[in-house]
Motif scaffolding. Structure first.
Motif, PDB file in Angstrom:
ATOM      1  N   ILE A 142      27.024  32.813  38.988  1.00  0.00           N
ATOM      2  CA  ILE A 142      27.376  33.992  38.478  1.00  0.00           C
ATOM      3  C   ILE A 142      26.097  33.108  37.052  1.00  0.00           C
ATOM      4  N   GLN A 143      25.644  31.629  37.958  1.00  0.00           N
ATOM      5  CA  GLN A 143      24.671  31.668  36.885  1.00  0.00           C
ATOM      6  C   GLN A 143      23.343  32.013  36.242  1.00  0.00           C
ATOM      7  N   ASN A 144      23.575  33.351  37.097  1.00  0.00           N
ATOM      8  CA  ASN A 144      22.163  34.487  36.672  1.00  0.00           C
ATOM      9  C   ASN A 144      23.134  35.293  35.618  1.00  0.00           C
ATOM     10  N   PHE A 145      24.414  35.093  35.592  1.00  0.00           N
ATOM     11  CA  PHE A 145      25.114  36.152  34.300  1.00  0.00           C
ATOM     12  C   PHE A 145      26.116  35.996  33.203  1.00  0.00           C
ATOM     13  N   GLY A 146      25.263  34.336  33.065  1.00  0.00           N
ATOM     14  CA  GLY A 146      26.041  34.026  31.290  1.00  0.00           C
ATOM     15  C   GLY A 146      27.173  33.142  32.511  1.00  0.00           C
ATOM     16  N   GLY A 147      27.452  33.317  33.315  1.00  0.00           N
ATOM     17  CA  GLY A 147      28.677  32.837  33.605  1.00  0.00           C
ATOM     18  C   GLY A 147      29.573  33.702  34.143  1.00  0.00           C
ATOM     19  N   LEU A 148      29.311  34.994  34.095  1.00  0.00           N
ATOM     20  CA  LEU A 148      30.027  36.244  34.496  1.00  0.00           C
ATOM     21  C   LEU A 148      30.201  36.585  35.612  1.00  0.00           C
ATOM     22  N   CYS A 149      30.728  37.147  36.044  1.00  0.00           N
ATOM     23  CA  CYS A 149      31.508  38.127  37.535  1.00  0.00           C
ATOM     24  C   CYS A 149      30.414  39.808  37.329  1.00  0.00           C
ATOM     25  N   PRO A 150      29.981  40.296  37.441  1.00  0.00           N
ATOM     26  CA  PRO A 150      29.285  41.604  37.629  1.00  0.00           C
ATOM     27  C   PRO A 150      30.202  42.168  38.580  1.00  0.00           C
ATOM     28  N   ILE A 151      30.139  41.818  40.222  1.00  0.00           N
ATOM     29  CA  ILE A 151      30.266  41.593  41.245  1.00  0.00           C
ATOM     30  C   ILE A 151      31.950  42.117  41.034  1.00  0.00           C
ATOM     31  N   THR A 152      32.429  41.507  40.362  1.00  0.00           N
ATOM     32  CA  THR A 152      34.273  42.173  40.333  1.00  0.00           C
ATOM     33  C   THR A 152      34.468  42.303  39.137  1.00  0.00           C
ATOM     34  N   ARG A 153      34.073  41.844  37.877  1.00  0.00           N
ATOM     35  CA  ARG A 153      34.449  42.944  36.788  1.00  0.00           C
ATOM     36  C   ARG A 153      33.522  43.831  36.662  1.00  0.00           C
TER      37      ARG A 153
END
Length: 224
Positions: A142-153
């Motif tokens: 999630i460090q690559n996505f601003g701390g948010l998880c695209p895999i789950t969300r």
């Protein structure tokens, strides 16, 4: 936390058909926080099952006990005495699926029944509403996505930007779901990291996920 919910009463009534004395075991861990398997929920569900069986003309005895946790053997051992002192037909575990499996392995002649459906790993959105935030892929990025998880969300699990199907910030797969990529964009803009969105994220190595079979973590510093 691990989020779970009760199995439907009808399913549980069918599950205990033929049993007359049951121990219902709750857990003070995650399932207490999500109001599914704590002491209060054990009491409510046990009462509901007693009423259901009484209406069938087949009264049942259900004893209640809530352990600190059902995911650690030392707490499962607390069941030794009540099981030895009582002739239970079965145990209903109100924990995530780890609990009934631990109980089944510890008491190999006991029938163990799951009282909950384990749903996902998530957090509280507001009282009575929980959302999924982690897929336990075993390799957090999630460090690559601003701390948010695209895999789950992200409904499509996309790692290199949005699909283009969202409308007004909502996912095209589920209109109640925020497009995580819009949230990632806004978050990284605030962080001054929009340039990082141009980086190509390599295909994910799923060998660390459940796809690689049941996983185990060994902390050598704790096992010495």
């Amino acid at each position: 936390m691990i989020v779970g919910e009760h199995k439907p009463i009808r399913e549980l009534v069918a599950m205990i058909e033929g049993y007359d004395k049951i121990l219902m075991v709750g857990c003070k861990g995650c399932v207490t926080v999500c109001n599914a398997g704590g002491k209060k929920e054990v009491a409510i569900l046990a009462s509901a099952l007693r009423i259901a069986r009484r209406k069938q003309g087949k009264p049942i005895t259900i004893d209640e006990l809530t352990l600190d946790r059902q995911c650690e053997p030392e707490f499962i051992a607390w069941l030794d005495d009540p099981i030895k002192k009582n002739d239970y037909d079965a145990i209903i575990s109100l924990a995530c699926s780890i609990g009934p499996q631990y109980i089944a392995e510890a008491f190999d002649t006991m029938v163990v029944l799951p009282g909950l459906n384990t749903s996902f790993m998530g957090g509280t959105i507001e009282h009575g509403i929980w959302g999924e935030y982690c897929a336990a892929c075993g390799s957090c990025e999630i460090q690559n996505f601003g701390g948010l998880c695209p895999i789950t969300r992200c409904a499509k699990g996309l790692l290199n930007g949005p699909c283009g199907g969202s409308v007004d910030g909502k996912c095209e797969v589920n209109k109640d779901l925020d497009c995580i990529w819009e949230l990632i964009y806004k978050r990284m803009k605030k962080l001054g990291q929009l340039d990082r969105l141009g980086q190509k994220i390599a295909a994910k190595d799923w060998s660390t996920s459940l796809s690689g079979g049941p996983r185990k973590i060994i902390r050598e510093d704790l096992t010495i």
